[in-house]
Structure formats: C-alpha cells, structure tokens
Design an enzyme around this catalytic site. Sequence first.
Site, PDB file in Angstrom:
ATOM      1  N   HIS A   1       0.817  -1.218   0.000  1.00 56.02           N
ATOM      2  CA  HIS A   1       0.000   0.000   0.000  1.00 56.02           C
ATOM      3  C   HIS A   1       0.850   1.268   0.000  1.00 56.02           C
ATOM      4  O   HIS A   1       0.471   2.266  -0.610  1.00 56.02           O
ATOM      5  CB  HIS A   1      -0.985  -0.025   1.187  1.00 56.02           C
ATOM      6  CG  HIS A   1      -2.028  -1.072   1.011  1.00 56.02           C
ATOM      7  ND1 HIS A   1      -2.340  -2.013   1.970  1.00 56.02           N
ATOM      8  CD2 HIS A   1      -2.811  -1.366  -0.063  1.00 56.02           C
ATOM      9  CE1 HIS A   1      -3.280  -2.828   1.504  1.00 56.02           C
ATOM     10  NE2 HIS A   1      -3.580  -2.461   0.284  1.00 56.02           N
TER      11      HIS A   1
ATOM     12  N   ASP B   1     -10.055  -3.015   0.103  1.00 55.96           N
ATOM     13  CA  ASP B   1      -9.651  -3.071   1.517  1.00 55.96           C
ATOM     14  C   ASP B   1      -9.368  -1.689   2.085  1.00 55.96           C
ATOM     15  O   ASP B   1      -9.315  -1.508   3.299  1.00 55.96           O
ATOM     16  CB  ASP B   1      -8.435  -3.992   1.687  1.00 55.96           C
ATOM     17  CG  ASP B   1      -7.311  -3.604   0.740  1.00 55.96           C
ATOM     18  OD1 ASP B   1      -6.705  -2.546   0.927  1.00 55.96           O
ATOM     19  OD2 ASP B   1      -7.057  -4.361  -0.224  1.00 55.96           O
TER      20      ASP B   1
ATOM     21  N   GLU C   1     -14.486   0.428  -6.344  1.00 56.43           N
ATOM     22  CA  GLU C   1     -14.367  -1.026  -6.145  1.00 56.43           C
ATOM     23  C   GLU C   1     -15.632  -1.684  -6.695  1.00 56.43           C
ATOM     24  O   GLU C   1     -16.744  -1.258  -6.381  1.00 56.43           O
ATOM     25  CB  GLU C   1     -14.187  -1.306  -4.643  1.00 56.43           C
ATOM     26  CG  GLU C   1     -14.447  -2.730  -4.199  1.00 56.43           C
ATOM     27  CD  GLU C   1     -13.468  -3.763  -4.771  1.00 56.43           C
ATOM     28  OE1 GLU C   1     -12.247  -3.563  -4.625  1.00 56.43           O
ATOM     29  OE2 GLU C   1     -13.950  -4.762  -5.353  1.00 56.43           O
TER      30      GLU C   1
ATOM     31  N   ASP D   1     -18.069  -0.352 -11.472  1.00 56.86           N
ATOM     32  CA  ASP D   1     -17.099  -0.927 -12.392  1.00 56.86           C
ATOM     33  C   ASP D   1     -16.038   0.127 -12.714  1.00 56.86           C
ATOM     34  O   ASP D   1     -16.348   1.183 -13.281  1.00 56.86           O
ATOM     35  CB  ASP D   1     -17.861  -1.351 -13.661  1.00 56.86           C
ATOM     36  CG  ASP D   1     -16.946  -1.959 -14.711  1.00 56.86           C
ATOM     37  OD1 ASP D   1     -15.726  -1.687 -14.701  1.00 56.86           O
ATOM     38  OD2 ASP D   1     -17.463  -2.719 -15.551  1.00 56.86           O
ATOM     39  N   GLY D   2     -14.795  -0.171 -12.367  1.00 60.48           N
ATOM     40  CA  GLY D   2     -13.703   0.796 -12.544  1.00 60.48           C
ATOM     41  C   GLY D   2     -13.495   1.200 -13.997  1.00 60.48           C
ATOM     42  O   GLY D   2     -13.113   2.344 -14.286  1.00 60.48           O
TER      43      GLY D   2
ATOM     44  N   ASP E   1      -5.292  -0.999  -8.221  1.00 59.40           N
ATOM     45  CA  ASP E   1      -4.979  -1.948  -7.140  1.00 59.40           C
ATOM     46  C   ASP E   1      -5.865  -3.173  -7.351  1.00 59.40           C
ATOM     47  O   ASP E   1      -6.858  -3.373  -6.663  1.00 59.40           O
ATOM     48  CB  ASP E   1      -5.277  -1.259  -5.802  1.00 59.40           C
ATOM     49  CG  ASP E   1      -4.987  -2.151  -4.612  1.00 59.40           C
ATOM     50  OD1 ASP E   1      -4.512  -3.282  -4.810  1.00 59.40           O
ATOM     51  OD2 ASP E   1      -5.256  -1.717  -3.487  1.00 59.40           O
ATOM     52  N   SER E   2      -5.490  -3.984  -8.335  1.00 58.68           N
ATOM     53  CA  SER E   2      -6.371  -5.072  -8.780  1.00 58.68           C
ATOM     54  C   SER E   2      -5.933  -6.416  -8.224  1.00 58.68           C
ATOM     55  O   SER E   2      -4.854  -6.553  -7.657  1.00 58.68           O
ATOM     56  CB  SER E   2      -6.324  -5.146 -10.304  1.00 58.68           C
ATOM     57  OG  SER E   2      -5.067  -5.653 -10.699  1.00 58.68           O
ATOM     58  N   THR E   3      -6.770  -7.409  -8.446  1.00 55.93           N
ATOM     59  CA  THR E   3      -6.390  -8.798  -8.214  1.00 55.93           C
ATOM     60  C   THR E   3      -5.558  -9.269  -9.417  1.00 55.93           C
ATOM     61  O   THR E   3      -5.273  -8.473 -10.322  1.00 55.93           O
ATOM     62  CB  THR E   3      -7.657  -9.662  -8.067  1.00 55.93           C
ATOM     63  OG1 THR E   3      -8.526  -9.371  -9.166  1.00 55.93           O
ATOM     64  CG2 THR E   3      -8.397  -9.356  -6.780  1.00 55.93           C
ATOM     65  N   ASP E   4      -5.183 -10.535  -9.436  1.00 55.12           N
ATOM     66  CA  ASP E   4      -4.414 -11.083 -10.563  1.00 55.12           C
ATOM     67  C   ASP E   4      -5.229 -10.951 -11.858  1.00 55.12           C
ATOM     68  O   ASP E   4      -6.457 -10.870 -11.812  1.00 55.12           O
ATOM     69  CB  ASP E   4      -4.109 -12.571 -10.330  1.00 55.12           C
ATOM     70  CG  ASP E   4      -3.189 -12.794  -9.129  1.00 55.12           C
ATOM     71  OD1 ASP E   4      -2.552 -11.833  -8.681  1.00 55.12           O
ATOM     72  OD2 ASP E   4      -3.123 -13.937  -8.646  1.00 55.12           O
TER      73      ASP E   4
HETATM   74  N1  AG3 Z   1      -3.938  -6.764  -4.904  1.00 52.69           N
HETATM   75  C1  AG3 Z   1      -2.884  -7.521  -5.536  1.00 52.69           C
HETATM   76  C2  AG3 Z   1      -2.817  -8.899  -5.029  1.00 52.69           C
HETATM   77  C3  AG3 Z   1      -2.221  -9.860  -5.973  1.00 52.69           C
HETATM   78  C4  AG3 Z   1      -1.726 -11.024  -5.226  1.00 52.69           C
HETATM   79  N2  AG3 Z   1      -1.698 -12.189  -6.021  1.00 52.69           N
HETATM   80  C5  AG3 Z   1      -1.675 -13.434  -5.513  1.00 52.69           C
HETATM   81  N3  AG3 Z   1      -1.632 -13.634  -4.226  1.00 52.69           N
HETATM   82  N4  AG3 Z   1      -1.692 -14.438  -6.328  1.00 52.69           N
HETATM   83  C6  AG3 Z   1      -3.749  -6.487  -3.553  1.00 52.69           C
HETATM   84  C7  AG3 Z   1      -4.892  -5.819  -2.920  1.00 52.69           C
HETATM   85  C8  AG3 Z   1      -4.410  -5.045  -1.750  1.00 52.69           C
HETATM   86  N5  AG3 Z   1      -5.074  -3.798  -1.650  1.00 52.69           N
END
Ligand code: AG3
Length: 274
Positions: A62, A86, A106, A137-138, A155-158
């Site tokens: 962060h 988060d 988000e 939706d971003g 700040d996305s997921t995979d």
């Molecule tokens: N977002 C990125 C997390 C990617 C982690 N990948 C994994 N564990 N395979 C983080 C969100 C935090 N605000």
Amino acid sequence: MELWYTEFQTKGVGITCKTKKTYHTEKTQFQEMALIETEQFGRMLVLDGTVQTTIEDEFVYHEMITHVPLFTHNNPKKALVVGGGDGGAIREILKHPSIEKAVLCEIDGRVVELCREYLPEISCALSDSRADVQIADGIKYVQEHKNEFDVIMVDSTDPVGPAVGLFAVDFYRAIYESLKEDGIFVAQTESPFFHKELIKGVYRDVKSVFPIARLYTCAIPTYPSGYWSFTMGSKKYDPIETDTSKIPELDTKYYCADVHKAAFALPRFAAELV
Ligand code: AG3
C-alpha cells in the site's frame, strides 16, 4: 488439530500458512472471499484463492502503490484507486496533505463491507471526509471521468476473472484520458519471477500510451515469489528524476526517499522485461 491454508501460486509452487481461525467465507456476486487469522501474518484477506493482503505485510504494497506516484507528482490533489476495496491505498493517499479527494472505485461492495468489519487497521481511512467510496465498475468509472485526476492507481487482483479488463491497453487509454495533463498512473503488475510475459506486455502497452513508462519493484512476503512489481505511466514527471531530498518524512514503514530511488534500480533479469 492444525489447519493450514495454501494458495497455489503457480502449477508447482504454493504458500502455506498455519491458520488460527476462519472469520468469514462467502461467495459474492463477483468472487469467493475468505477472512482468516494466520499465525505468521495475522488476519488475511483471500479472494478466489489468492492472498490479497495481510495485517503484517500490507504496508509494503500500500505504501509502494501510492507514495511512489504521489511524490513523483508535484502537487497531487485528486486521486483515484481502481479496485483496492480493503482501503489500504486510500489510507496511504490521505497521508498527503495536498490531497483533497481520494476516490475508491471497487466493483465488489462486499469486499469493502467485510474489510471494514475485519481489517479496520487497513480500511480505517474509508470514513475520512476526503474519501469517496464508489461501488462501481472501474472501467466504466474511468471512461466517464475525463481530465479529472492527478494520480490513478490500479490496485487489482491477478489478471484473471473480474480483473482481466484492468490489464488491457484500452483501459490504459481510458486512464490517460481520465488524468489531467501532468497525471500519473500506476498498476500492480505481479512478480518478475513468475509473470514475465505479463510484465512485458503491460510495459509495452503503457509505453504505447504514455510518454514515460517505468517499472519498479519491492519485497512482499505473501505474494508469489515474494518479489513484486508496479508499472507506472506518466504524462510529464519522470519518477527517476524526483528530487528525493524534497520528500518529507511520512509515517511509513517501507517507503522513504532512498526507497523511492532504489525501487527503480532493477536487477538484470527484471530490467530485461522492459
Ligand atoms: N492486490 C494484488 C494482489 C495480488 C496477489 N496475487 C496473488 N496472491 N496471487 C492487492 C490488494 C491489496 N489492496
């Protein structure tokens, strides 16, 4: 009895944490979610089987996704976080006195609600008067807000499931339009050890949209390989030219003026990706 949680990070590697408690699990409209207590890293947020953030090491991610672009910019007033439900990025952004407004966009409202409940140390700043939480939706949000932001952080997921569109050149073009004329964009771009093709592709796409593109890295123990990258696109300011002697002391645990510089010094194998 011992209960352990494993994320399979690649076909052949995983991270396994001893757990003490499962606070909550849920299938939301967008993904599967779990909040667990681990022995080593404290409370942990897991989305679709992947570790998103933990109490012990969230500060690295962060701080690095926010302070690097914010101190590269001269005077950031308005910031947008896409994803990041988060609230950790918003908490760091609001440490900058120049910031007047920090929007969080988000897609999954349940992530925000459950992080407010179980991860208050991370989500605390979402109730600040300068924070504006949008459950939307971003991609649409960025398309609908032109020439508005100084800094945008993705700040996305995979790059699977709901996040795929956040790693696309069309999205980077929309972000370019959503930024002011000296705006800066940063995205989390996975591990230089495990996601080489992704990093190469993102860098190429960002470079095709922004005059300045830079890759920087940091160490995050709970993410795949423990070594993580961010890709920056900038219209005017080059982060490697930041006058780091002007960076004031902030309440941080990872980021500092020396780290701002050092983060852009890439090991050879990572430098080859850009
Ligand atoms: N977002 C990125 C997390 C990617 C982690 N990948 C994994 N564990 N395979 C983080 C969100 C935090 N605000």
